[in-house]
Design an enzyme around this catalytic site. Structure first.
Site, PDB file in Angstrom:
ATOM      1  N   TYR A 170     100.994 -31.835 -54.101  1.00  0.00           N
ATOM      2  CA  TYR A 170     101.272 -32.277 -52.734  1.00  0.00           C
ATOM      3  C   TYR A 170     100.780 -33.700 -52.496  1.00  0.00           C
ATOM      4  CZ  TYR A 170     102.216 -27.386 -51.323  1.00  0.00           C
ATOM      5  OH  TYR A 170     102.732 -26.114 -51.184  1.00  0.00           O
ATOM      6  N   LYS A 219     105.073 -27.066 -58.258  1.00  0.00           N
ATOM      7  CA  LYS A 219     105.650 -26.805 -56.940  1.00  0.00           C
ATOM      8  C   LYS A 219     105.649 -28.125 -56.185  1.00  0.00           C
ATOM      9  CE  LYS A 219     104.877 -23.999 -52.797  1.00  0.00           C
ATOM     10  NZ  LYS A 219     103.784 -23.659 -51.892  1.00  0.00           N
TER      11      LYS A 219
END
Lengths: 259, 259, 259, 259, 259
Positions: free
Chosen positions: D152, D184
């Site tokens: 992230y 992710k």
């Protein structure tokens, strides 16, 4: 405790160390084409025959002092004091911190008779260094090698007082309280005040620090003053290997130490 | 748990420690030509015969208290309380931090009956010291030696209240909550408030701190007040060995403690 | 996993802890001449007979709860929840940090049925405490004792919202996500919002926090509200032992919890 | 290396994870009366039958996924990806740091097929997280479970560029360089730029991040775009369990992933 | 010490490393559609046949260099130098810190002939990196693999002097003092000053750093100058694999190195 005591880096109770960790602490600006080479330093030690120990960082000890390489350039036995911590000269104006880089076990593998460690007395990071130093002391003594404390007043709390009687005496006392066998200390300028430094160190032996290159006359005066004050000897670097006559200077100092 | 309890540094339930770690905490400015020598201190202890323990840092314990050296200057048995942490006096205006320098095992090797550790109560670094102290407590108790907590209020949160009833009582309570056998605490100025300090410590025993050199009359008044408040005894340093008649002062204090 | 489950500090599925770690967290200003003595607290527990556990820091547990001392003052079996971390009240205006002082193994040696740990939810140091807490959880569960999380919203990020529905529900959820068996939480002011707190905790059981001393009527109203919201019980300290009739108050709370 | 490869959380080479660690990261404000209950989430997974793994923090895995509880609500086998680190949402405006809370060994005890760890790419604390992550990677791979990196972009260095092609591609490349099995990653807004993200990840497989709840049409468009770009699948949370028709939405996404 | 010496990444006493850790240090902005793929890089190495080692981070080594995958694309034996630390390019204007991410043991498992580590000389975090580096040196040498130090002057203390004679010579000296086998260093602009750099490194071998893509003529001039100054070889990355004719450029450099 092993069989090696303080005498391992002394002769007739006096000590004279040749220090060569300035490449780490200040960089090659301290060197010229000759003394940039560790073998040049070993050669001074050999030719003068007066030193009771030599100080290296691990990298130089490995490549220039190891069992094989030693014999090439250096026939007589010279005890090694391995410097365990170090920092560079880039950090002007910061509170100095120098951390342990090498283990006592590694020092012993390299054949060291002793280990050295710098404590920047008065620095904001002083506590960290004192803690590391005590761990080193206990381990080194258990394994039978001596410990030399480089006690250097530094940082904003002692600015301008790095050579004053009270600050240097505090540094020497800390070396005793912390358990050092030897304390390497700056000269205070006169024999009387340095006597207080030596007294404060109690049973810890005091070695005067050579410091930056100075006039030979002044240097020998300082050695005389510190020995008169009760010092055990001296650790010298630039004042010998930056000299045009390093062997000669070394011999003159030795004369005073063993007079 | 080993066989050594609080009694190892008590006589008839009272305690009187001779503290000599000031060379570390304040430097040799606390000393003169005589008391700079640890043997001078040991001599006071021997001649007065009133102390139930002596406090050293590791370096001095090693060189002056060890099995061999001890016999030279000091024939009777005097229990050692080894101070495990320490800091220098250079850091005025900073929040104090004093880290563990020496292990409990090393204290035991040196023959200690107990260990000492300073917590600067109220300091920004208080939590770090409480954490170290608890580890020391558990280990020392498991190995059968006692723990003396130097509980000193310091730092901006307690500035000007270092001797106040509530702050000192908080310090004494922390010693209990943390598991200390003894708490060395500053006197609060009167016996009534010090009684609250002693009560807050519960089953942890209170030793009054001597502190800076003061008038003998005032000193003995403080000892009287603290003993009346329920203290177990005192830890003294400068008020004895900076005195012109150290043996005499020590005996006078002892008279009050054991009266 | 050992044979001790949540039931070790419950009776008929409900829990009522008597907390006495305020001497550490706030100092003796919370105490008077009576309740400064841990035995006074143990006496309340004995006389009321309603508590399912008592909360001490290690030092007090060692000196007042240990196998020998326990029998003097306290004949019936009362499970111990040992508080593993703690901080003092000196640090107003700082982001709170409370570090683990005592090990799970030491808690077990002292006969604890469970351990307690405070997380200051929202503090800048929250992550450090969550990391320590998770390690404690895994170890305690492996060794068969329960874990009580003191979940206290604190610090500038939650200032003024320490009792708000969303912040307290977040705190209770964290206790679940982190693996606590019990979450000790502040009351949100009404039963409806506290129901959301309990729901957010899922299978982690909620104990309402007593907090500062308040009017008995208000206190019992809060207990009623939290139990109606699905709480498992309460952890109380000052509201009992600062009361003029501690045994009486304790019994009244118990009536509501087990009604 | 154990026998479990990337396929343990894939079906026909594609993956679809149901994420439920938002109670930790954002608190119960993400939840309503239904989805606050972990069993509601497990029920969605069961009814839809499309997921290849579920993501929990340790506390929820212990109380809702363990061998016994699992059978109550969830008959078919659903691989667990245990999230090893986490942080709360209280720290707006700070450089994010999320530390390892749970060990790989604990993940394996709980029956996990894989572990998850968030690296806040660009944060001042990025280096600390990368160091922890590498240790986890080596240990997990040695013990035969897969590693999913939550990559992230966050903090002042990447502010406003959290979804930009170059920043997300850098994040995906780091996942490869660090040794993750899966990364992710946030969607970059169009399939072409996301193709560069996938290419930068090399042999590390890319899972698109669901993120905050959005219009179903937009969501499915994003899934389509990322799968066209070469993604291996998706990790979804709020877009499914905050939906009025969670099973339905899950099935629609699955149709695109396995089309 | 194991049987692998410096020669493991040398041929006829000269070395030429192909570096590909830029995806970690700078991100995919350094790459195009071709060189983003590690196999493209391995292909350059294979086709040119001139390199004596290749530099990867662990993730790429695992997925592209491992025993099985290697044979697909790369038939001849190419020694691996595994980069043990790394940092991203996001932190402009900060004092750089790059921490050890991968162990020496993992490097050996992956079949490495050596390990690499970057020290940002002059950075505020320099001491931390020097400490990590020394630990790596001792371990690597004990286990028989070589150590390459990426010595990069960085941070406000050396700003604008990153390529100056004295700063680069200091960096090279540190590599010697710390015990590195090889020091990768920036070129100082002329052969004469670089000779001082090489001399300061003593028995530590110097590899010139390629750096950002530059004109082929200038590049070859730099290689010529550094080899004339006594360098052992070069480590190149972008100047080869960003070139339109990577194999050709590599061969031209090799000609100079082995001339």
């Amino acid at each position: 405790m092993g069989g090696v005591g303080s005498n391992s880096i002394l002769r007739d109770g006096k000590g004279f160390l040749l220090a060569y960790d300035q490449g780490f602490e200040h960089g090659p600006t301290d060197f010229n084409e000759e003394n940039v080479d560790p073998n040049f330093i070993l050669d001074i030690a050999k030719k003068s025959g007066v030193f009771t120990g030599i100080v290296f960082q691990e990298g130089i000890a490995e490549k220039y002092y190891g069992k094989d390489v030693q014999q090439e350039t250096f026939n007589n036995q010279l005890p090694l004091v391995l410097k365990l911590n170090g920092k560079t000269g880039f950090h002007k104006g910061e509170e100095p911190l120098s951390l342990q880089l090498t283990s006592v076990d590694r020092a012993i593998e390299l054949g060291s008779a002793g280990v050295g460690y710098t404590i920047y007395v008065g620095s904001e990071h002083e506590e960290t260094m004192m803690k590391e130093f005590r761990g080193i002391c206990d381990e080194a003594h258990k394994k039978g090698i001596v410990v030399v404390a480089w006690m250097y007043p530094r940082g904003r709390h002692v600015e301008g007082k790095e050579n004053s009687r009270d600050v240097v005496a505090y540094a020497s006392r800390l070396a005793l309280e912390l358990g050092a066998d030897f304390a390497k200390l700056p000269y205070t300028g006169d024999s009387e005040s340095f006597e207080w430094v030596v007294k404060s160190a109690g049973k810890t032996k005091v070695l005067m620090q050579g410091g930056t290159r100075k006039d030979d006359g002044l240097l020998l005066e300082e050695v005389t003053g510190s020995m008169k004050a009760g010092a055990t000897g001296m650790a010298v670097g630039r004042n010998v290997w930056q000299s045009g006559e390093p062997v000669n200077v070394a011999k003159k100092i030795a004369e005073i130490i063993w007079s």
